[in-house]
Structures are given as structure tokens and as C-alpha cells.
Design a protein around this motif. Sequence first.
Motif, mmCIF file in Angstrom:
data_model
loop_
_atom_site.group_PDB
_atom_site.id
_atom_site.type_symbol
_atom_site.label_atom_id
_atom_site.label_comp_id
_atom_site.label_asym_id
_atom_site.label_seq_id
_atom_site.Cartn_x
_atom_site.Cartn_y
_atom_site.Cartn_z
ATOM 1 N N CYS A 39 1.751 4.562 -51.633
ATOM 2 C CA CYS A 39 1.904 6.012 -51.536
ATOM 3 C C CYS A 39 2.666 6.554 -52.746
ATOM 4 C CB CYS A 39 2.601 6.370 -50.228
ATOM 5 S SG CYS A 39 2.502 8.119 -49.818
ATOM 6 N N GLU A 40 3.692 5.832 -53.198
ATOM 7 C CA GLU A 40 4.414 6.240 -54.411
ATOM 8 C C GLU A 40 3.452 6.340 -55.590
ATOM 9 O OE1 GLU A 40 7.778 3.786 -55.432
ATOM 10 O OE2 GLU A 40 8.358 3.622 -53.326
ATOM 11 N N LEU A 41 2.587 5.347 -55.719
ATOM 12 C CA LEU A 41 1.605 5.351 -56.808
ATOM 13 C C LEU A 41 0.689 6.562 -56.695
ATOM 14 C CD1 LEU A 41 -0.033 4.078 -59.165
ATOM 15 C CD2 LEU A 41 -1.286 2.809 -57.422
ATOM 16 N N VAL A 42 0.186 6.848 -55.508
ATOM 17 C CA VAL A 42 -0.732 7.975 -55.326
ATOM 18 C C VAL A 42 -0.026 9.298 -55.625
ATOM 19 C CG1 VAL A 42 -2.122 9.239 -53.634
ATOM 20 C CG2 VAL A 42 -2.278 6.743 -53.773
ATOM 21 N N HIS A 43 1.216 9.454 -55.180
ATOM 22 C CA HIS A 43 1.957 10.685 -55.487
ATOM 23 C C HIS A 43 2.084 10.883 -56.989
ATOM 24 C CE1 HIS A 43 3.428 12.685 -51.845
ATOM 25 N NE2 HIS A 43 3.235 11.503 -51.280
ATOM 26 N N ARG A 44 2.392 9.834 -57.707
ATOM 27 C CA ARG A 44 2.512 9.930 -59.171
ATOM 28 C C ARG A 44 1.156 10.235 -59.799
ATOM 29 N NH1 ARG A 44 2.494 11.204 -63.481
ATOM 30 N NH2 ARG A 44 3.538 10.351 -65.295
ATOM 31 N N LEU A 45 0.147 9.563 -59.309
ATOM 32 C CA LEU A 45 -1.210 9.752 -59.829
ATOM 33 C C LEU A 45 -1.681 11.192 -59.644
ATOM 34 C CD1 LEU A 45 -3.901 8.504 -60.860
ATOM 35 C CD2 LEU A 45 -4.440 8.074 -58.473
ATOM 36 N N PRO A 90 -3.239 6.661 -43.180
ATOM 37 C CA PRO A 90 -2.094 6.598 -44.096
ATOM 38 C C PRO A 90 -1.316 7.906 -44.043
ATOM 39 C CG PRO A 90 -4.180 6.464 -45.300
ATOM 40 C CD PRO A 90 -4.510 6.599 -43.866
ATOM 41 N N SER A 91 -0.006 7.815 -44.043
ATOM 42 C CA SER A 91 0.817 9.034 -44.024
ATOM 43 C C SER A 91 1.302 9.284 -45.444
ATOM 44 C CB SER A 91 1.983 8.881 -43.053
ATOM 45 O OG SER A 91 2.758 7.755 -43.406
ATOM 46 N N CYS A 92 0.378 9.745 -46.261
ATOM 47 C CA CYS A 92 0.682 9.951 -47.670
ATOM 48 C C CYS A 92 0.102 11.287 -48.091
ATOM 49 C CB CYS A 92 0.057 8.817 -48.488
ATOM 50 S SG CYS A 92 0.481 8.852 -50.216
ATOM 51 N N PHE A 97 -2.217 17.848 -50.952
ATOM 52 C CA PHE A 97 -3.209 16.829 -50.638
ATOM 53 C C PHE A 97 -2.748 15.941 -49.488
ATOM 54 C CE2 PHE A 97 -0.399 14.302 -53.251
ATOM 55 C CZ PHE A 97 -0.499 13.017 -52.738
ATOM 56 N N LYS A 98 -3.716 15.293 -48.849
ATOM 57 C CA LYS A 98 -3.415 14.282 -47.831
ATOM 58 C C LYS A 98 -4.407 13.145 -48.010
ATOM 59 C CE LYS A 98 -6.375 16.244 -44.282
ATOM 60 N NZ LYS A 98 -6.514 16.713 -42.921
ATOM 61 N N VAL A 99 -3.919 11.923 -47.912
ATOM 62 C CA VAL A 99 -4.792 10.764 -48.034
ATOM 63 C C VAL A 99 -5.459 10.538 -46.692
ATOM 64 C CG1 VAL A 99 -4.873 8.283 -48.463
ATOM 65 C CG2 VAL A 99 -3.392 9.730 -49.846
ATOM 66 N N VAL A 100 -6.766 10.351 -46.723
ATOM 67 C CA VAL A 100 -7.539 10.077 -45.514
ATOM 68 C C VAL A 100 -8.331 8.796 -45.720
ATOM 69 C CG1 VAL A 100 -7.703 12.512 -44.846
ATOM 70 C CG2 VAL A 100 -9.481 11.512 -46.274
ATOM 71 N N GLN A 101 -8.707 8.155 -44.645
ATOM 72 C CA GLN A 101 -9.512 6.953 -44.733
ATOM 73 C C GLN A 101 -10.995 7.247 -44.541
ATOM 74 O OE1 GLN A 101 -8.008 4.763 -46.355
ATOM 75 N NE2 GLN A 101 -7.650 3.050 -45.004
ATOM 76 N N GLU A 102 -11.293 8.241 -43.713
ATOM 77 C CA GLU A 102 -12.701 8.539 -43.475
ATOM 78 C C GLU A 102 -13.270 9.296 -44.667
ATOM 79 O OE1 GLU A 102 -10.477 12.170 -42.085
ATOM 80 O OE2 GLU A 102 -10.187 10.027 -41.769
ATOM 81 N N ASN A 103 -14.511 9.059 -44.928
ATOM 82 C CA ASN A 103 -15.187 9.790 -46.004
ATOM 83 C C ASN A 103 -15.609 11.143 -45.458
ATOM 84 O OD1 ASN A 103 -15.000 7.680 -47.859
ATOM 85 N ND2 ASN A 103 -16.772 6.676 -46.970
ATOM 86 N N VAL A 104 -15.175 12.178 -46.114
ATOM 87 C CA VAL A 104 -15.508 13.525 -45.677
ATOM 88 C C VAL A 104 -16.534 14.119 -46.634
ATOM 89 C CG1 VAL A 104 -13.320 13.913 -44.487
ATOM 90 C CG2 VAL A 104 -13.509 14.449 -46.900
#
Length: 155
Positions: A39-45, A90-92, A97-104
Motif C-alpha cells: 500500500c505504501e508503494l501504491v500511495h507513492r506511485l 485491500p484497504s488502500c 482513489f481506492k484499490v479494488v480487486q474486482e475488474n470494473v
Amino acid sequence: MDRIHRKVWVLLGLGVLGSTGCAHQAPLAVRQGVEAEKCELVHRLMKEPVPSQVVQQVAATGRDEPAPVVVYVRRPEQAMLERFFSGDAPSCGDATFKVVQENVLDAVVVYLQEVQDGYAYDARRASHDELSLEGKPQGMLKRRGPEWVAVPGPT
């Protein structure tokens, strides 16, 4: 081997060697730690110019909620995409933005490819039927001490 994977092996080793109580607590703690680092990586990205612009494009469609982001790791040598987060929810995220697992149908899709000490990435707006093993890196993040930093890389 990147820092996240090294930490997993170290923590798993400690859990195996030091487990005299409940065997299920160490793996859960390890998974939670790994997911938090991801999650840290995604926030930075998501602060990088291209991913940030794609989030803004998705948000501009009038969404009242944060833009959905799906993150994959490309493994071209195995001809596969792998979900970056292992949990179902994932709670990120943050206000944008919010990270999701399902493809929307309309999401920010981030592709990561492992490089020494980090990841090359590209991001685009796509739906679940537009996933790709092909892509040109738009930037690179590497671990420098406790932080992820943008570094010059292939463009």
C-alpha cells in the motif's frame, strides 16, 4: 529479490522457528505487513504524474467516490498477470482513489514489473477486457531506505 519478499522470508523463518503457540498468528501478521508495504508503494506511485493524471481522468467522469485502481504485476516470462494485493478487499487508498480487486468497467489499471530493488510501472484507464501483458514503462520506483522514490528509468 526485493525488500518485501526478503522481509516475508525473514518473518516466515522467525514464525517457523519461534512458533510455540498458535501457528495462524504469524502468517496473518506477515501478510498484513506485506500488504501494508504494498500500500505504501501504491500511495507513492499514485503521486507520479501519469498515474495521477489517469486518476483525474476517471474522476472527471462525475464519480462521487474515489477512482477504482486495480494493480497487477506483469510476469512476461511466464505470460501472466498477477494481482499485486492478495486479499479480497485491500484497504488502500485516499480521497482520490481506492484499490479494488474486482475488474470494473472503468478503472485505473496499474501494471508493475519487478526490477532490481523496485518496480517499473505504467498506468492507463481501462476496463476488465482491456488488460495487457504489453506495455511501455512510464517510470520506476525503487526502495531507498524506508521510502519509495522515483528514479530515472526506461521510458
